[in-house]
Motif scaffolding. Structure first.
Motif, PDB file in Angstrom:
ATOM      1  N   ALA B 104       9.300   0.850  -5.963  1.00 16.30           N
ATOM      2  CA  ALA B 104       8.539   1.989  -6.475  1.00 16.30           C
ATOM      3  C   ALA B 104       7.066   1.886  -6.091  1.00 16.30           C
ATOM      4  CB  ALA B 104       8.693   2.072  -7.992  1.00 16.30           C
ATOM      5  N   ALA B 105       6.511   0.674  -6.209  1.00 14.21           N
ATOM      6  CA  ALA B 105       5.091   0.495  -5.884  1.00 14.21           C
ATOM      7  C   ALA B 105       4.847   0.763  -4.400  1.00 14.21           C
ATOM      8  CB  ALA B 105       4.638  -0.915  -6.254  1.00 14.21           C
ATOM      9  N   ASN B 106       5.785   0.303  -3.554  1.00 16.19           N
ATOM     10  CA  ASN B 106       5.661   0.585  -2.124  1.00 16.19           C
ATOM     11  C   ASN B 106       5.728   2.070  -1.848  1.00 16.19           C
ATOM     12  OD1 ASN B 106       5.232  -1.876  -1.037  1.00 16.19           O
ATOM     13  ND2 ASN B 106       7.426  -2.368  -0.888  1.00 16.19           N
ATOM     14  N   MET B 107       6.654   2.710  -2.556  1.00  9.80           N
ATOM     15  CA  MET B 107       6.800   4.151  -2.368  1.00  9.80           C
ATOM     16  C   MET B 107       5.528   4.868  -2.798  1.00  9.80           C
ATOM     17  SD  MET B 107      10.454   5.610  -3.397  1.00  9.80           S
ATOM     18  CE  MET B 107      10.197   7.362  -3.400  1.00  9.80           C
ATOM     19  N   GLN B 108       4.974   4.410  -3.911  1.00 12.40           N
ATOM     20  CA  GLN B 108       3.732   5.027  -4.377  1.00 12.40           C
ATOM     21  C   GLN B 108       2.656   4.916  -3.297  1.00 12.40           C
ATOM     22  OE1 GLN B 108       1.451   3.164  -7.490  1.00 12.40           O
ATOM     23  NE2 GLN B 108       0.685   5.104  -8.261  1.00 12.40           N
ATOM     24  N   ASN B 109       2.557   3.723  -2.717  1.00  7.44           N
ATOM     25  CA  ASN B 109       1.554   3.542  -1.667  1.00  7.44           C
ATOM     26  C   ASN B 109       1.776   4.488  -0.505  1.00  7.44           C
ATOM     27  OD1 ASN B 109       0.214   1.606  -3.046  1.00  7.44           O
ATOM     28  ND2 ASN B 109       1.355  -0.087  -2.133  1.00  7.44           N
ATOM     29  N   THR B 110       3.035   4.648  -0.122  1.00  3.80           N
ATOM     30  CA  THR B 110       3.331   5.527   1.008  1.00  3.80           C
ATOM     31  C   THR B 110       3.072   6.989   0.644  1.00  3.80           C
ATOM     32  OG1 THR B 110       5.137   4.004   1.385  1.00  3.80           O
ATOM     33  CG2 THR B 110       5.057   5.949   2.786  1.00  3.80           C
ATOM     34  N   LEU B 111       3.573   7.384  -0.526  1.00  2.00           N
ATOM     35  CA  LEU B 111       3.433   8.778  -0.938  1.00  2.00           C
ATOM     36  C   LEU B 111       1.973   9.179  -1.091  1.00  2.00           C
ATOM     37  CD1 LEU B 111       6.165   9.125  -3.719  1.00  2.00           C
ATOM     38  CD2 LEU B 111       6.107  10.314  -1.534  1.00  2.00           C
ATOM     39  N   LEU B 112       1.190   8.271  -1.650  1.00  2.00           N
ATOM     40  CA  LEU B 112      -0.177   8.641  -2.007  1.00  2.00           C
ATOM     41  C   LEU B 112      -1.197   8.299  -0.924  1.00  2.00           C
ATOM     42  CD1 LEU B 112      -0.334   7.711  -5.785  1.00  2.00           C
ATOM     43  CD2 LEU B 112       0.304   9.851  -4.713  1.00  2.00           C
ATOM     44  N   LYS B 113      -0.702   7.865   0.195  1.00  2.00           N
ATOM     45  CA  LYS B 113      -1.606   7.477   1.265  1.00  2.00           C
ATOM     46  C   LYS B 113      -2.529   8.630   1.650  1.00  2.00           C
ATOM     47  CE  LYS B 113      -0.744   4.329   4.946  1.00  2.00           C
ATOM     48  NZ  LYS B 113       0.390   3.841   5.709  1.00  2.00           N
ATOM     49  N   THR B 114      -3.794   8.340   1.795  1.00  2.00           N
ATOM     50  CA  THR B 114      -4.719   9.372   2.261  1.00  2.00           C
ATOM     51  C   THR B 114      -5.610   8.766   3.331  1.00  2.00           C
ATOM     52  OG1 THR B 114      -6.433  10.943   1.583  1.00  2.00           O
ATOM     53  CG2 THR B 114      -6.366   8.869   0.401  1.00  2.00           C
ATOM     54  N   GLU B 115      -5.858   9.529   4.368  1.00  2.00           N
ATOM     55  CA  GLU B 115      -6.706   9.040   5.442  1.00  2.00           C
ATOM     56  C   GLU B 115      -8.148   9.348   5.094  1.00  2.00           C
ATOM     57  OE1 GLU B 115      -5.805   7.755   8.615  1.00  2.00           O
ATOM     58  OE2 GLU B 115      -3.786   7.509   7.785  1.00  2.00           O
ATOM     59  N   ILE B 116      -9.017   8.412   5.355  1.00  2.00           N
ATOM     60  CA  ILE B 116     -10.439   8.720   5.209  1.00  2.00           C
ATOM     61  C   ILE B 116     -10.852   9.484   6.458  1.00  2.00           C
ATOM     62  CG2 ILE B 116     -12.750   7.734   5.098  1.00  2.00           C
ATOM     63  CD1 ILE B 116     -11.582   5.499   3.400  1.00  2.00           C
ATOM     64  N   PRO B 117     -11.341  10.731   6.278  1.00  2.00           N
ATOM     65  CA  PRO B 117     -11.581  11.541   7.466  1.00  2.00           C
ATOM     66  C   PRO B 117     -12.766  11.031   8.290  1.00  2.00           C
ATOM     67  CG  PRO B 117     -12.089  12.773   5.439  1.00  2.00           C
ATOM     68  CD  PRO B 117     -11.645  11.414   5.024  1.00  2.00           C
ATOM     69  N   ALA B 118     -12.654  11.175   9.591  1.00  2.00           N
ATOM     70  CA  ALA B 118     -13.772  10.849  10.460  1.00  2.00           C
ATOM     71  C   ALA B 118     -14.692  12.062  10.484  1.00  2.00           C
ATOM     72  CB  ALA B 118     -13.252  10.565  11.856  1.00  2.00           C
ATOM     73  N   SER B 119     -15.985  11.815  10.359  1.00  2.00           N
ATOM     74  CA  SER B 119     -16.906  12.947  10.284  1.00  2.00           C
ATOM     75  C   SER B 119     -18.156  12.677  11.113  1.00  2.00           C
ATOM     76  CB  SER B 119     -17.290  13.171   8.815  1.00  2.00           C
ATOM     77  OG  SER B 119     -18.421  13.983   8.721  1.00  2.00           O
ATOM     78  N   GLU B 120     -18.690  13.760  11.682  1.00  2.00           N
ATOM     79  CA  GLU B 120     -19.917  13.640  12.461  1.00  2.00           C
ATOM     80  C   GLU B 120     -21.118  13.359  11.576  1.00  2.00           C
ATOM     81  OE1 GLU B 120     -20.338  14.996  16.097  1.00  2.00           O
ATOM     82  OE2 GLU B 120     -18.414  13.949  15.862  1.00  2.00           O
ATOM     83  N   VAL B 121     -21.035  13.835  10.342  1.00  3.90           N
ATOM     84  CA  VAL B 121     -22.233  13.813   9.501  1.00  3.90           C
ATOM     85  C   VAL B 121     -22.150  12.848   8.322  1.00  3.90           C
ATOM     86  CG1 VAL B 121     -22.876  16.181  10.076  1.00  3.90           C
ATOM     87  CG2 VAL B 121     -21.410  15.758   8.118  1.00  3.90           C
ATOM     88  N   LEU B 122     -20.942  12.339   8.052  1.00  4.26           N
ATOM     89  CA  LEU B 122     -20.787  11.484   6.872  1.00  4.26           C
ATOM     90  C   LEU B 122     -20.146  10.150   7.214  1.00  4.26           C
ATOM     91  CD1 LEU B 122     -19.230  14.071   4.364  1.00  4.26           C
ATOM     92  CD2 LEU B 122     -21.618  13.350   4.480  1.00  4.26           C
ATOM     93  N   ASP B 123     -20.562   9.108   6.474  1.00  2.00           N
ATOM     94  CA  ASP B 123     -19.842   7.838   6.486  1.00  2.00           C
ATOM     95  C   ASP B 123     -19.184   7.685   5.128  1.00  2.00           C
ATOM     96  OD1 ASP B 123     -20.328   6.703   9.009  1.00  2.00           O
ATOM     97  OD2 ASP B 123     -22.409   6.298   8.411  1.00  2.00           O
ATOM     98  N   ILE B 124     -17.907   7.325   5.148  1.00  2.78           N
ATOM     99  CA  ILE B 124     -17.177   7.281   3.881  1.00  2.78           C
ATOM    100  C   ILE B 124     -16.488   5.944   3.692  1.00  2.78           C
ATOM    101  CG2 ILE B 124     -15.325   8.352   2.534  1.00  2.78           C
ATOM    102  CD1 ILE B 124     -15.794  10.910   4.157  1.00  2.78           C
ATOM    103  N   GLY B 125     -16.597   5.420   2.472  1.00  6.73           N
ATOM    104  CA  GLY B 125     -15.857   4.208   2.118  1.00  6.73           C
ATOM    105  C   GLY B 125     -15.113   4.454   0.821  1.00  6.73           C
ATOM    106  N   ALA B 126     -13.931   3.865   0.677  1.00  7.75           N
ATOM    107  CA  ALA B 126     -13.169   4.056  -0.557  1.00  7.75           C
ATOM    108  C   ALA B 126     -12.328   2.831  -0.833  1.00  7.75           C
ATOM    109  CB  ALA B 126     -12.274   5.288  -0.446  1.00  7.75           C
ATOM    110  N   ILE B 127     -12.247   2.482  -2.122  1.00 12.83           N
ATOM    111  CA  ILE B 127     -11.388   1.359  -2.505  1.00 12.83           C
ATOM    112  C   ILE B 127     -10.704   1.709  -3.825  1.00 12.83           C
ATOM    113  CG2 ILE B 127     -13.255   0.155  -3.734  1.00 12.83           C
ATOM    114  CD1 ILE B 127     -11.994  -2.475  -2.827  1.00 12.83           C
ATOM    115  N   SER B 128      -9.436   1.320  -3.941  1.00 17.49           N
ATOM    116  CA  SER B 128      -8.725   1.534  -5.194  1.00 17.49           C
ATOM    117  C   SER B 128      -7.817   0.342  -5.425  1.00 17.49           C
ATOM    118  CB  SER B 128      -7.914   2.831  -5.124  1.00 17.49           C
ATOM    119  OG  SER B 128      -7.388   3.130  -6.390  1.00 17.49           O
ATOM    120  N   VAL B 129      -8.043  -0.354  -6.521  1.00 14.51           N
ATOM    121  CA  VAL B 129      -7.278  -1.574  -6.806  1.00 14.51           C
ATOM    122  C   VAL B 129      -6.568  -1.419  -8.147  1.00 14.51           C
ATOM    123  CG1 VAL B 129      -7.402  -4.071  -7.033  1.00 14.51           C
ATOM    124  CG2 VAL B 129      -9.087  -2.878  -5.634  1.00 14.51           C
ATOM    125  N   PRO B 130      -5.242  -1.530  -8.162  1.00 15.90           N
ATOM    126  CA  PRO B 130      -4.544  -1.398  -9.442  1.00 15.90           C
ATOM    127  C   PRO B 130      -4.687  -2.662 -10.285  1.00 15.90           C
ATOM    128  CG  PRO B 130      -2.968  -1.782  -7.675  1.00 15.90           C
ATOM    129  CD  PRO B 130      -4.329  -1.726  -7.030  1.00 15.90           C
TER     130      PRO B 130
END
Lengths: 108, 337
Positions: B104-130
């Motif tokens: 289930a946890a693996n499935m959650q990771n796959t289902l909820l996967k989101t790509e951090i978009p590449a942008s000309e104007v922004l730098d983005i960082g994200a972290i989420s730890v259960p």
């Protein structure tokens, strides 16, 4: 920590006095007690003066109480919230939908 | 039965050997033997029986009272054997449950996967730890046809499997909305309806939704009862709270959400987070907002991707590596151009 739950009647309404902490451990007992009280009374007031900590499980309890009392056309309100507990109701916007009175300043 | 015979003969040999030699080595072998017997599912009363049989061979004229005492002891041990059998069943069940949760946890990771978009104007960082295996926190990015970037940070009440289900529901609702520019308050209104209809009373979701408009560098946002974020102003080197107002998702059928906006200057950093960050407990007390900001300030010179990682490590250290709640931090920095 623990949560002490005590209720008594004042005229038409039932007063639920809480003291201690509302968290994942104490919330289920509070929920049962509070929902029963709403079922049996026209008006329920929860006195939160002695509650010095509450987490999001506590919010869940009061959201259930709100929904239950609305459905049954009953009055449910919170009184005497400490500032740090009131902050949660404020951030979550619940202060706009739950009847809250007499916030006390300070804490502990 | 074959098994039991074998056990009896091994036990007999060991016992005889010990009585003869009193050798410590044999004691050690007995230890090994018991470990093996447990693995083979030999019951405690079978061992005692083996002991009894061996002893009656060695001492044929054993005092009858002693003989009876063995019978008595064997009866007494029977429930230990039963309990042990139950323990094994539970162990097996737990093992298969754990496997299910892993899946289930693996499935959650796959289902909820989101790509951090590449942008000309922004730098983005994200972290989420259960904090536990399955997370109730979530972040999500979308990029529209004009390259504007939408960002959602959410926290589902409760944890574990129910929270994970609700998260997936929200993600799929969000992905079903059109790709063109859609303002935060509209998203929250739509999501509120989905959540209100589909969760049990008492369950709720807090969500911050932001839309970064890349032409004018405006950050539009709306909040559904979510922890306020912060903006770091590069010019003044100070933090401002990103505070909106709006009700949690799932509490009321028709909630209205309000759109707020901020102008973003070069190198400013938008911080979005969940209460796993602000409710971090340091030596028995909750961390103050200023302390959180001090930690963020330590790392504002780093690229967002590293920044979020380092803030997490820092706060994890402060809490003695014991995460009480899911932790999510998103940092969005306007590039220097």
């Amino acid at each position: 920590m623990n949560l002490h739950i005590d209720d008594h009647n004042e005229g038409q309404s039932s007063i639920l006095k809480l003291s201690g902490e509302i968290d994942a451990y104490t919330a289920p007992r509070l929920k049962e007690h509070l929902l029963n009280l709403i079922e049996d009374n026209q008006e329920v007031q929860v006195d939160m003066q002695q509650v010095n900590y509450m987490d999001s499980t506590g919010l869940g309890v009061f959201i259930s109480a709100l929904k239950t009392s609305k459905e049954a056309n009953k009055t449910f309100k919170l009184v005497n919230l400490q500032e740090n507990v009131y902050r949660l109701f404020n951030i979550t916007g619940l202060n706009e939908v739950i009847d809250i009175e007499n916030t006390v300043r300070g804490g502990m | 039965m074959e098994q039991t015979k074998k056990v009896v003969s091994v036990y007999r040999e060991l016992l005889q050997e010990y009585l003869r030699s009193k050798d410590e080595k044999v004691l050690y072998q007995a230890e090994q033997f018991s470990r093996q017997s447990i693995q083979d599912g030999v019951k405690p009363e079978e061992i005692i029986d083996a002991h009894y049989q061996t002893m009656s061979e060695i001492i044929p004229d054993m005092d009858p009272r002693l003989k009876d005492s063995f019978k008595f002891l064997i009866e007494t041990m029977i429930y230990y054997g039963v309990a042990y059998g139950m323990f094994n069943d539970i162990k097996e069940q737990q093992y298969s449950l754990r496997n299910e949760i892993d899946v289930a946890a693996n499935m959650q990771n796959t289902l909820l996967k989101t790509e951090i978009p590449a942008s000309e104007v922004l730098d983005i960082g994200a972290i989420s730890v259960p904090a536990r295996q399955m997370s109730g926190d979530y972040y999500h990015f979308v990029q529209d046809t004009e390259d504007n970037i939408g960002v959602a940070v959410a926290d589902v009440s409760g944890k574990g499997i129910p929270a994970a289900f609700v998260m997936s529901m929200i993600k799929y609702a969000m992905e079903s909305y059109p790709d063109n520019r859609i303002y935060p308050e509209m998203i929250l209104e739509l999501l509120n309806r989905v959540v209100e209809r589909n969760v049990e009373p008492g369950m709720f979701v807090s969500m911050f939704y932001g839309l970064y408009e890349v032409e004018q560098h405006k950050f539009y946002f709306a909040t559904a009862g979510h922890e306020p974020g912060f903006i770091y102003r590069h010019r003044s080197k100070t933090f401002e709270e990103i505070r909106g107002k709006g009700l949690l998702l799932g509490v009321q059928k028709d909630s209205d959400y309000k759109r707020f906006e901020l102008d973003i200057e070069p190198n400013d950093i938008i911080f979005l987070l969940t209460d796993g960050v602000t409710e971090c407990k340091v030596s028995g007390r909750f961390i103050e907002q200023e302390e959180v900001l001090d930690v963020l300030y330590n790392y504002v010179h780093e690229p967002p991707e590293k920044l979020v990682e380092n803030v997490y490590k820092h706060l994890e250290r402060l809490q003695d590596f014991h995460l009480r709640d899911d932790f999510t931090l998103v940092a969005i920095q306007r590039k220097d151009n």
